[in-house]
Enzyme design. Structure first.
Site: not given
Lengths: 256, 256
Positions: A88, A93, A57, A90, A35, A168, A197
């Site tokens: 994306g 997480v 998406k 880990d 994704d 987020m 980043g």
């Protein structure tokens, strides 16, 4: 014969921050479910011969629902294929890795999980902000900024101290910082947004809990970004002084 | 000509969990400063031609003091060498990375930081324990267990909720769990110790905040281990049911 499932952390972006195990899992894959959060560059080169399925998406389209992702993953593996679910950061997480493991286990499939570099630590680090630092912070908390902080949680975070990392959370930057200050966080607590980043466009906006939202608005910073609050943010000033720094600081609490 | 410094995260152990960037940094190194926390296997093969300096603790010897590590690192780089400071896990998670960056910057040296897989997330994950899990935990806190929890910090952790991860806390397991329960954590909160993550000897001891210390003592588990407290620990039961599980569970709260 039965196939198998590997959940693989892609890290924060780029081939360089894949692990050796992730590179091997991709090269062995028959199918890769990916994704937009898993930005590893040329996936076709990393997983030659694999079917690449984008379940993320896309403009004008809805994401594939989680249940459908799990169905595709399980079905392909049951048909004998080696399926990599690339995620994306880990897988554990904010990655729904636990749900995907459970789906594979429920189907009787062998499953492995390859950890990935999480943005929660690595993106602040890429801006010279250590989540822990001797005599400054011996504890860090990673929070989904997806929903606003309720006052009790904000109070607990402030009482805990140390470093706070919000993922987020850019669309909630004002309510998040406001909730922390209302819960007792000193307004002058250092705070930063690290945008994009590990891309060439990476930049840091450094200020305080009080000033950060306006600085971010002025700079036009947006997602994907990581928000960091705490005294460790001051270390970014050391980082900006390094001899190979490409950053340009506009001031002590400006855009770095 | 001036050399340079790279702080490189070695991850939780083994070549497989090095990043591509870490492998490249090691292969380019003239000097590698390492210690017992950075267990990547055959360092001589990863860094051929490099001088390998072990600055870690060895039996009967004291560790090289931090100031001396920084002095060696800076001196070699100033003499024109490419110096890798290899660090277990991520350089910025209880790794003194911030101090080593500051030393390199103060010496006017170019410095880069390569993030690593942190045990804080990866070791629980290797036992099937996701630090976040939908509708279970949207926040996780990583704490140094090196010193006991003071009552105020324990209270804040309990009020915060979510997942608690203690690193370097095995010698404090009793005071840590006791402090949490005294601060209001329900005794039946799931809790686990994951010992020797990513080694052939890895095992999980799963219990509750009340039972974990005795279970760990009975099992004879010791450092290096990661302690995890929170509802996410229940997910380890799903993991133990996977078809390729090599673990043997002795009971619902027993040794897995």
């Amino acid at each position: 014969t039965r196939g198998r499932v590997a959940l693989v952390g892609a890290g924060p972006g780029g081939v360089d921050l894949l692990t050796v195990a992730a590179v091997r899992a991709l090269s062995d894959a028959d199918v890769v479910l990916t994704d937009r959060l898993a930005e590893v560059g040329d996936l076709g080169a990393l997983a030659p011969g694999a079917e690449i399925i984008d379940v993320g998406k896309r403009a004008g389209h809805h994401a594939v629902p989680q249940s459908e992702i799990e169905r595709i993953m399980v079905q392909r593996a049951l048909s004998g294929l080696t399926v990599v679910r690339l995620k994306g950061g880990d897988p554990y997480v904010f990655g729904r890795g636990g749900e995907e493991v459970a789906a594979a286990v429920a189907a009787g499939l062998p499953v492995t999980v390859v950890p990935g570099i999480s943005s929660a630590v690595a993106v602040p680090g890429s801006a010279g902000i250590p989540v822990t630092h001797r005599e400054v912070s011996h504890v860090f908390t990673v929070v989904s900024g997806h929903v606003p902080l309720d006052p009790r949680r904000a109070e607990a975070l402030v009482h805990l101290g140390g470093t706070l990392v919000f993922l987020m959370g850019m669309h909630n930057l004002v309510p998040l910082t406001t909730a922390l200050v209302r819960a007792g966080l000193p307004e002058e607590t250092p705070a930063a947004v690290v945008e994009r980043g590990f891309t060439p466009d990476q930049r840091s906006i450094v200020g305080t809990a009080a000033t950060l939202p306006d600085l971010v608005a002025s700079a036009g910073a947006a997602s994907p970004s990581v928000i960091v609050v705490g005294e460790v943010v001051r270390q970014s000033e050391v980082w900006e002084r390094r001899s190979d720094s490409h950053g340009v600081r506009s001031g002590p609490v400006g855009v770095a």
